[in-house]
Scaffold this motif. Sequence first.
Motif, mmCIF file in Angstrom:
data_model
loop_
_atom_site.group_PDB
_atom_site.id
_atom_site.type_symbol
_atom_site.label_atom_id
_atom_site.label_comp_id
_atom_site.label_asym_id
_atom_site.label_seq_id
_atom_site.Cartn_x
_atom_site.Cartn_y
_atom_site.Cartn_z
ATOM 1 N N TRP A 26 4.249 -4.371 39.273
ATOM 2 C CA TRP A 26 3.879 -5.674 39.206
ATOM 3 C C TRP A 26 5.411 -6.058 38.386
ATOM 4 O O TRP A 26 5.958 -7.394 39.279
ATOM 5 N N ARG A 30 7.238 -8.378 41.568
ATOM 6 C CA ARG A 30 7.449 -10.162 40.650
ATOM 7 C C ARG A 30 8.585 -10.419 40.661
ATOM 8 O O ARG A 30 9.164 -11.316 41.391
ATOM 9 N N SER A 38 10.117 -15.601 37.639
ATOM 10 C CA SER A 38 9.882 -14.771 37.079
ATOM 11 C C SER A 38 10.410 -14.563 35.296
ATOM 12 O O SER A 38 11.783 -15.238 35.370
ATOM 13 N N GLU A 42 9.492 -9.525 31.896
ATOM 14 C CA GLU A 42 9.154 -8.804 33.863
ATOM 15 C C GLU A 42 10.746 -7.611 34.090
ATOM 16 O O GLU A 42 9.828 -6.890 33.864
#
Length: 99
Positions: A26, A30, A38, A42
Amino acid sequence: MVRRRVPLVTLALTAGGLVVGGLWWWAVLRLVLVPERSGLVEGAVAAGGWGLSLLPVHVTASAAAGGRTRVGRALEGMGGKRFTTASRRRRSDGESDPS
């Protein structure tokens, strides 16, 4: 049909691994698909997962001089055979073979 019971620890570790892997994917997707939205989380998750992939997992602890590893002792205690281990070739002199 043979039914085998899977230990609860194995199920928990597998589920945990899938969750952590899903979170890593994920974060990476992203960062790639929506970089402007983001953030730090992240980036940290993606960098951390990438850093873990660089760990040398093939490295194992060596046995003490003349001793055996815990795994070797455990296998012997359970009646298992000891496997051969790699060792350095010893030369009588320090020079290479002239062949």
